[in-house]
Design an enzyme around this catalytic site. Sequence first.
Site, short mmCIF file in Angstrom:
data_model
loop_
_atom_site.label_atom_id
_atom_site.label_comp_id
_atom_site.label_asym_id
_atom_site.label_seq_id
_atom_site.Cartn_x
_atom_site.Cartn_y
_atom_site.Cartn_z
N ASP A 1 9.54 -6.01 8.29
CA ASP A 1 8.63 -4.98 8.59
C ASP A 1 8.94 -4.72 10.12
O ASP A 1 8.34 -5.35 11.01
CB ASP A 1 7.25 -5.20 8.40
CG ASP A 1 6.94 -5.08 7.12
OD1 ASP A 1 7.27 -4.49 6.21
OD2 ASP A 1 5.65 -5.86 6.81
N ARG B 1 5.62 -13.64 0.77
CA ARG B 1 4.96 -13.87 2.20
C ARG B 1 4.28 -15.06 2.04
O ARG B 1 3.73 -15.47 1.23
CB ARG B 1 4.50 -12.58 2.69
CG ARG B 1 5.27 -11.46 2.45
CD ARG B 1 4.33 -9.91 2.14
NE ARG B 1 4.79 -8.72 1.87
CZ ARG B 1 5.35 -8.00 2.59
NH1 ARG B 1 5.07 -7.89 3.86
NH2 ARG B 1 5.90 -6.86 1.95
N GLY C 1 0.71 -1.13 -0.16
CA GLY C 1 0.00 0.09 -0.09
C GLY C 1 0.92 1.25 -0.07
O GLY C 1 0.29 2.28 -0.34
N ASP D 1 1.44 -11.88 6.64
CA ASP D 1 1.68 -10.77 5.52
C ASP D 1 2.97 -10.39 6.03
O ASP D 1 3.74 -9.70 5.31
CB ASP D 1 0.69 -9.80 5.18
CG ASP D 1 0.40 -8.81 6.53
OD1 ASP D 1 -0.16 -9.52 7.26
OD2 ASP D 1 0.73 -7.65 6.56
N ASN D 2 3.42 -10.71 7.19
CA ASN D 2 5.06 -10.18 7.66
C ASN D 2 5.78 -11.47 7.92
O ASN D 2 6.77 -11.35 8.72
CB ASN D 2 4.68 -9.46 8.81
CG ASN D 2 4.08 -7.92 8.67
OD1 ASN D 2 4.13 -7.35 7.72
ND2 ASN D 2 3.48 -7.35 9.68
#
Length: 471
Positions: free
Chosen positions: A255, A180, A89, A245-246
């Site tokens: 992240d 990921r 994003g 997602d991390n």
Amino acid sequence: MTLHIPFDNSYARLPDGFFTRARPTPVSAPSLIAFNRPLAEDLGIEGADDDPLLAAILAGNVGAEGSDPLAQLYAGHQFGGFSPQLGDGRAHLLGEVVARDGIRRDIQLKGSGPTPYSRRGDGRAWLGPVLREYVVSEAMHALGVPTTRALAAVRTGEEVYRERPLPGAVLTRVAQSHIRVGTFQVFSSRGLYDDLGTLYDYTVARHYPDVASPAELLERVCARQAALVAQWMSLGFIHGVMNTDNCTLSGETIDYGPCAFMDSYAPDTVYSSIDRGGRYAYAAQPDVIVWNMAQLATALVPLMPDQDGAVRAFTEIIHAMPDLIRSAWLNRFAAKLGIAEPEAQDAALIADFLDLLHRGQGDFTNGFRALAEGSARDQLTDRTAFDDWEARRRERTGPGSEALMQSVNPAFIPRNHRIEQMISAAVEGDDRPFHHLSAVLARPFDDQPEAEELRRPPLPSEVVPATFCGT
């Protein structure tokens, strides 16, 4: 010498459904804060640090020759709830380079403007999270932890609005890839099994070229993640947002939002301002990574012709993971006590020292470092109990134990209060604390008397109880 980045982009050759091509949004006045010259050389990047193109390219104002900017698509479980579409994003993958070690790596801008996956966000980053990720990711690299790296930090000359106007910045992040668990989840959950197979083939070719089946891929990723989390634990590191997602297929830490290193040892420590239930507390991290790997297993099942058999096989792999973590944890913590060849009973010795730290509110990093320096007794309140424990430890150590402890127990970590002080200075235009902290943390295991102040735990007035993701 003209700036040259030797791009060779493979992800951009995947089907269009894997990403959206998107260009970074230019900023008004890019200026370089830091450029990681040693990393640049490893990546084969040529050009002078004072090249005016450098800040312009790394802010997203100018496209580098050979780059093919895109935003990657993925999904993910966030705090246990599934989000069917996430994606980059506020990040743009400029492309990939094959580094001097032969490993392919992504070069990504973070904070470089909105993409189709921004979900109403501004796509920007303010200076604080950029400098935090730069410092912490490079510190993790120096500590020997698999991690994304920081190639550059650039001021944008523009303000970003969070609770108040703040200076904007862009981070250049380097990773073996940004694939990921959530990348597999997005195709599996949508029933896009041809794309799922393409992703599997690509991931295997890029990261695990000797893997022959989805089951073997799962087993290898579980092994890497088990070793990674055990290493985090041994350093007192708390990731803070272990969403799927991390969680990378490469086994790298990714992240650095609401992350932190513990000061006083407490297993239930939480730093993330949004983790109100303690899902990602320090001691919960082993359980969470097993849960994350179970989500990867679920996403891989459709690739198997015998899905019932796959569920049974994958379940065995996931159920074996806690033992992998315990074994890696034992090896890491035993070395911190000076034990080169740990045995099962050493787990009790480790637990007893951690209990001494906890009851005495001892500093995690300094407490272990003091064992190597011979001053651990001074770090604890119950010295009689420590003396008894120390006698037990010495029965398990041999020649070279002090050197072993010096090599695995850092003197310097990126302490949360120092990071906040560094950010506050940078917001006022003073980057000297950032550069000083970065230089010291590049040698975390060395005695650096001139930087002794950076070893000090926070005073009560300096404690930073919560960290934030910056979005």
